[in-house]
Design an enzyme around this catalytic site. Structure first.
Site, mmCIF file in Angstrom:
data_model
loop_
_atom_site.group_PDB
_atom_site.id
_atom_site.type_symbol
_atom_site.label_atom_id
_atom_site.label_comp_id
_atom_site.label_asym_id
_atom_site.label_seq_id
_atom_site.Cartn_x
_atom_site.Cartn_y
_atom_site.Cartn_z
ATOM 1 N N HIS A 1 0.833 -1.214 0.000
ATOM 2 C CA HIS A 1 0.000 0.000 0.000
ATOM 3 C C HIS A 1 0.872 1.271 0.000
ATOM 4 O O HIS A 1 2.070 1.205 -0.244
ATOM 5 C CB HIS A 1 -1.007 -0.032 1.155
ATOM 6 C CG HIS A 1 -1.688 -1.373 1.249
ATOM 7 N ND1 HIS A 1 -2.696 -1.754 0.396
ATOM 8 C CD2 HIS A 1 -1.465 -2.451 2.049
ATOM 9 C CE1 HIS A 1 -3.070 -2.992 0.691
ATOM 10 N NE2 HIS A 1 -2.348 -3.448 1.684
ATOM 11 N N GLU B 1 1.746 -11.476 5.790
ATOM 12 C CA GLU B 1 0.792 -10.712 6.592
ATOM 13 C C GLU B 1 1.292 -10.862 8.020
ATOM 14 O O GLU B 1 1.084 -11.891 8.664
ATOM 15 C CB GLU B 1 -0.627 -11.282 6.434
ATOM 16 C CG GLU B 1 -1.171 -11.227 5.019
ATOM 17 C CD GLU B 1 -1.706 -9.845 4.622
ATOM 18 O OE1 GLU B 1 -1.651 -8.923 5.464
ATOM 19 O OE2 GLU B 1 -2.165 -9.707 3.476
ATOM 20 N N GLU C 1 -1.681 0.409 7.975
ATOM 21 C CA GLU C 1 -0.875 -0.671 7.405
ATOM 22 C C GLU C 1 0.260 -0.088 6.560
ATOM 23 O O GLU C 1 1.381 -0.599 6.580
ATOM 24 C CB GLU C 1 -1.757 -1.582 6.556
ATOM 25 C CG GLU C 1 -1.000 -2.758 5.950
ATOM 26 C CD GLU C 1 -1.863 -3.604 5.032
ATOM 27 O OE1 GLU C 1 -3.083 -3.356 4.955
ATOM 28 O OE2 GLU C 1 -1.308 -4.521 4.377
ATOM 29 N N HIS D 1 2.977 -6.877 4.472
ATOM 30 C CA HIS D 1 1.620 -6.418 4.766
ATOM 31 C C HIS D 1 1.268 -6.661 6.227
ATOM 32 O O HIS D 1 1.939 -7.405 6.940
ATOM 33 C CB HIS D 1 0.598 -7.175 3.896
ATOM 34 C CG HIS D 1 0.645 -6.791 2.453
ATOM 35 N ND1 HIS D 1 -0.257 -5.921 1.886
ATOM 36 C CD2 HIS D 1 1.505 -7.149 1.467
ATOM 37 C CE1 HIS D 1 0.042 -5.759 0.602
ATOM 38 N NE2 HIS D 1 1.107 -6.491 0.325
HETATM 39 ZN ZN LIG Z 1 -2.118 -5.238 2.724
#
Ligand SMILES: [Zn+2]
Length: 305
Positions: free
Chosen positions: A94, A267, A131, A186
């Site tokens: 992101h 993640e 994030e 992430h």
């Molecule tokens: Zn993400």
């Protein structure tokens, strides 16, 4: 990674009501849609990344030379750094600017076996730690560790562009650099009751622009190393709401489908879970997270399967 229902529930609680549900989704929403008409914005059309230590311009991948200082080396007897000659691409998931560029990041891009939005905003903790901020911080920490071992490290974005890059460009940066390995960092936006981390590896996808045949096996080896090293370094449990033993394989992520170099996603935890959020907000925990990931890359790049 969230599905439509989770996306919708988070959208209701999100602070930026002007954004669409699509823009508020995190990394993994699977959306069948046709590609938006029109050319890719010029902002996305950047010079190919270079492994050389030339300064990066606005919008260019952020290549950084290995530091010339006497950083710690695993090869103290010879002075040779163990990752000399290796190139690693780190993809901070992101971009903080995505929140204010909904139109741009909602463009549809080719992910090999379909089309998806260019990028998403990512998730955030209840306290508002995004994030995007998390991924950039951890990516910097990984970069510093790998550079100290001699690696050339390229970031797909370094806070040096207004939004994006799109997921297809994120993959292309690793390909153009002929990276020896790549990772997309992430934090998940899962159900608040769920906690833990997981690693996502590419499925075999041969469709359209995608052919992951050559990277499935080395990416699996990388994924296992990342799973084990991250677990050891942080003590973070395997996710209890998704994946299996901290491992998942997916065919819907452009960042993996379009990669021609070994690559995984991690993640690092569920930012919607209070326990994970507290850990991910702690800089010392983030350093351990980065150390675990860097250790995995060092293992991957200095050993054979
Ligand atoms: Zn993400």
């Amino acid at each position: 990674m969230n599905h439509a229902s989770r996306t919708a529930s988070r959208a209701l609680a999100a602070p930026l009501g002007l954004l669409t549900l699509l823009a508020l989704s995190a990394c993994g929403t699977s959306t069948a849609a046709t590609r938006a008409a029109g050319p890719v914005p010029s902002e996305v059309t950047v010079a190919p990344p270079s492994a050389s230590p030339s300064p990066s311009g606005t919008g260019s991948p952020a290549a950084s030379p290995a530091p010339s200082s006497t950083a710690p080396s695993a090869s103290t007897t010879t002075g040779a750094k163990p990752l000399a000659g290796k190139t690693v691409v780190i993809d901070p998931g992101h971009n903080p600017g995505n929140f204010s560029h909904a139109t741009e990041i909602n463009q549809q891009v080719d992910v090999g076996n379909g089309h998806k939005e260019c990028d998403t905003t990512g998730t955030e903790t209840d306290a508002g730690y995004t994030e995007a901020a998390y991924t950039l911080d951890v990516s910097h920490r990984i970069r510093d560790l790998l550079q100290s071992l001699g690696a050339t490290v390229i970031l797909t974005q370094d806070g040096n562009r207004a939004w994006g890059p799109c997921v297809d460009e994120r993959a292309a940066i690793g390909n153009t650099a002929h990276a020896d390995a790549a990772i997309s960092v992430h934090g998940d936006g899962g159900p608040a009751s769920g906690s833990g981390f997981h690693v996502i590896m590419p499925a075999k996808v041969v469709a359209g622009k995608a052919d992951t045949s050559a990277i499935v096996d080395p990416s699996h080896r990388l994924g296992l190393l990342v799973r084990d090293s991250f677990h050891t370094a942080t003590g973070e449990p395997y996710a209890d709401y998704v994946a299996d033993q901290g491992l998942d394989t997916r065919s819907d992520l452009g960042g993996l489908n379009l990669s021609t170099v070994p690559k995984v996603f991690i993640e690092c935890g569920n930012m919607r879970n209070s326990g994970d959020a507290a850990r991910m907000t702690d800089p010392q925990w983030r350093q351990r997270a980065a150390q675990g990931i860097a250790d995995a890359f060092t293992g991957f790049l200095t050993t054979t399967g």
